[in-house]
Enzyme design. Sequence first.
Site, PDB file in Angstrom:
ATOM      1  N   ASP A  21       0.844  -1.197   0.000  1.00 13.92           N
ATOM      2  CA  ASP A  21       0.000   0.000   0.000  1.00 13.92           C
ATOM      3  C   ASP A  21       0.878   1.244   0.000  1.00 13.92           C
ATOM      4  O   ASP A  21       1.672   1.450   0.916  1.00 13.92           O
ATOM      5  CB  ASP A  21      -0.904  -0.032   1.248  1.00 13.92           C
ATOM      6  CG  ASP A  21      -1.608   1.290   1.512  1.00 13.92           C
ATOM      7  OD1 ASP A  21      -1.827   2.036   0.546  1.00 13.92           O
ATOM      8  OD2 ASP A  21      -1.926   1.554   2.682  1.00 13.92           O
ATOM      9  N   ASP A  29      -1.916  -1.478  -3.787  1.00 10.80           N
ATOM     10  CA  ASP A  29      -2.282  -0.783  -5.019  1.00 10.80           C
ATOM     11  C   ASP A  29      -1.262  -1.048  -6.126  1.00 10.80           C
ATOM     12  O   ASP A  29      -0.202  -1.643  -5.898  1.00 10.80           O
ATOM     13  CB  ASP A  29      -2.433   0.717  -4.760  1.00 10.80           C
ATOM     14  CG  ASP A  29      -1.271   1.303  -3.960  1.00 10.80           C
ATOM     15  OD1 ASP A  29      -0.124   1.135  -4.407  1.00 10.80           O
ATOM     16  OD2 ASP A  29      -1.520   1.910  -2.905  1.00 10.80           O
ATOM     17  N   ASP A 199     -10.142 -17.495 -15.106  1.00  7.61           N
ATOM     18  CA  ASP A 199     -10.781 -17.922 -13.867  1.00  7.61           C
ATOM     19  C   ASP A 199     -12.008 -18.816 -14.102  1.00  7.61           C
ATOM     20  O   ASP A 199     -12.849 -18.501 -14.944  1.00  7.61           O
ATOM     21  CB  ASP A 199     -11.221 -16.667 -13.096  1.00  7.61           C
ATOM     22  CG  ASP A 199     -11.963 -16.987 -11.810  1.00  7.61           C
ATOM     23  OD1 ASP A 199     -11.317 -17.441 -10.852  1.00  7.61           O
ATOM     24  OD2 ASP A 199     -13.198 -16.779 -11.760  1.00  7.61           O
ATOM     25  N   HIS A 330      -4.084 -17.610  -4.178  1.00 10.94           N
ATOM     26  CA  HIS A 330      -5.002 -16.794  -3.384  1.00 10.94           C
ATOM     27  C   HIS A 330      -6.208 -17.568  -2.877  1.00 10.94           C
ATOM     28  O   HIS A 330      -6.939 -17.074  -2.016  1.00 10.94           O
ATOM     29  CB  HIS A 330      -5.491 -15.611  -4.229  1.00 10.94           C
ATOM     30  CG  HIS A 330      -6.342 -16.047  -5.387  1.00 10.94           C
ATOM     31  ND1 HIS A 330      -5.826 -16.737  -6.456  1.00 10.94           N
ATOM     32  CD2 HIS A 330      -7.667 -15.920  -5.617  1.00 10.94           C
ATOM     33  CE1 HIS A 330      -6.810 -17.009  -7.309  1.00 10.94           C
ATOM     34  NE2 HIS A 330      -7.937 -16.526  -6.827  1.00 10.94           N
TER      35      HIS A 330
END
Length: 559
Positions: A21, A29, A199, A330
């Site tokens: 960040d 970001d 995905d 993830h």
Amino acid sequence: MKKKWWHEKVAYQIYPKSFLDTKGNGIGDLRGVINKLDYLKELGVDIIWLSPCYPSPLADQGYDIADYYDIDPRFGSMADMDELLAEAKKRNMYILMDLVINHCSDEHEWFKKAMEDLDSEYAKYFFIEEGVNGNPPNNWRSYFGGSAWEKIEGTDKYYLHLFHKKQPDLNWENPKLREEIYKMINWWLDKGLAGFRVDAIMNISKALPFTSYNYPPDRGDGTVICAKMLEDAKNADKYLQELRENTFDKHDAFTVGEVFTDRTEDIPIFIGDEGHFSTMFDFEETIFGKSDKGWYDAKPITPDDYKKCCFTTQKRVGDLGYISTIIENHDEPRGVSHYLQCCDINDDSKKLLGTMQFMMKGLPFIYQGQEIGMENTDFTGMEEIDDISTIGEYQTALEAGLTPEEAFNAVKKFSRDNARTPMQWDDSKNAGFTSGTPWLKVNPQYTKINVESQINDKKSVLNYYKKLTALRKNETYKETIVYGEVVPYLENEHNLMAFYRQGENRTLLVLGNFDASEKVVKLEKKCKAMLLSNMEDVGFAGENEIKLKPYQAVILEVK
């Protein structure tokens, strides 16, 4: 199998929300990714996959996309993305984005317009069906639990969502929808994107008509997991071939599919020279031990199980295509906590696991933090959990009769939040991830496990991963490591993972001792050179034996 430019590369997955960040708002970001490109280059990374950073309400952490043509302000701007693409190109690095095209967000303009008029053209972009006697069209259960159908208020109709109710499925039966998707993909590729991780793609084809596919329930609530319908869905190959021809082929794009299949005959269809994707992930180890009943019923994986899974994939794929290997991502817990649960989890065993991944035939994907040996977080209660999948599995465990404490202990070790805690850069507050309040709890281990403490430590996990990437790219051994056949050795030896990599001109022997005790391993071929070990000492006993310490891994060149 034709040789491709990406076969010899190393890939790295970034979960942007948790990477770095730079704004102080507790959310990672794109500027943070730009700032760490040199770190990744030094690690030996060539290809970077970014998990979704499109505008999203984050019901499923960005996998619910509200606008395919923009960047969520939380992650930065399109100017930041353009700069990232340019900076990566300067370093001969390639950027992939997540392609989420089975579903979008219920806040996407298409779905909003569909709900305003159920007879509109936009309503045909989704699956909207009449209920049956006041019930959903069929008994499918979503991947996150509960019915895969959501009733549309004020009507007798339902819309389909195989995932969260805020993720309505897109209707690939509609050619207009497909054209919109192809246009969007080409727009990104024209911008300079190298390709995509694709995905949940097998879900784009549905078993139709829906009312004909009520399957026998697999849980007490009368529902059945929606994945069951994939056996009867007929159009996936047609759609995927059309997708490739209309987008990927035009740009020589690199694509990696999230595909779950154990049928050898599917391999050429998915990743052969004319397959749907460049490559797909090896999920053989990932799905081992999972139960239809839920996470609470999962079977732990042992080193012998892990070894068998790796060899099964290698035998099945062979030269039919090129697989991609992972330890974690993830959607999974931290690999060292999962695959080493029967072992001592320390720097040696972490390096051992990394060695086994990198020395398999395939494109290795490192997940952020894997290279420093990040472990599962010791969550203390469900109030610390953000992941909707974990929340659903916790409820499933309660319904199965577990106490709240038992249910929490059963699901926390599998929680996707284990991999989503902030990246551990240093031992300062919040692990150097943010100057603000992190969106998800920082793993308390960050004071001991972080990049800064390892970057100048020659014996660190981080520097060992650099050695693995360097060996993969070594001109002398590259051909063997990238293309050599995997031949198991001493396959039935308990807690030993041993295999040859046989190339045209060289043969390597990879040995890994997953045991807490020493192992003496007989060598049937004479050692020419010791290429890499996760420990300083290698115990050769003449030409015919090697003594492996607990959790030792070695890579030898043999005659």
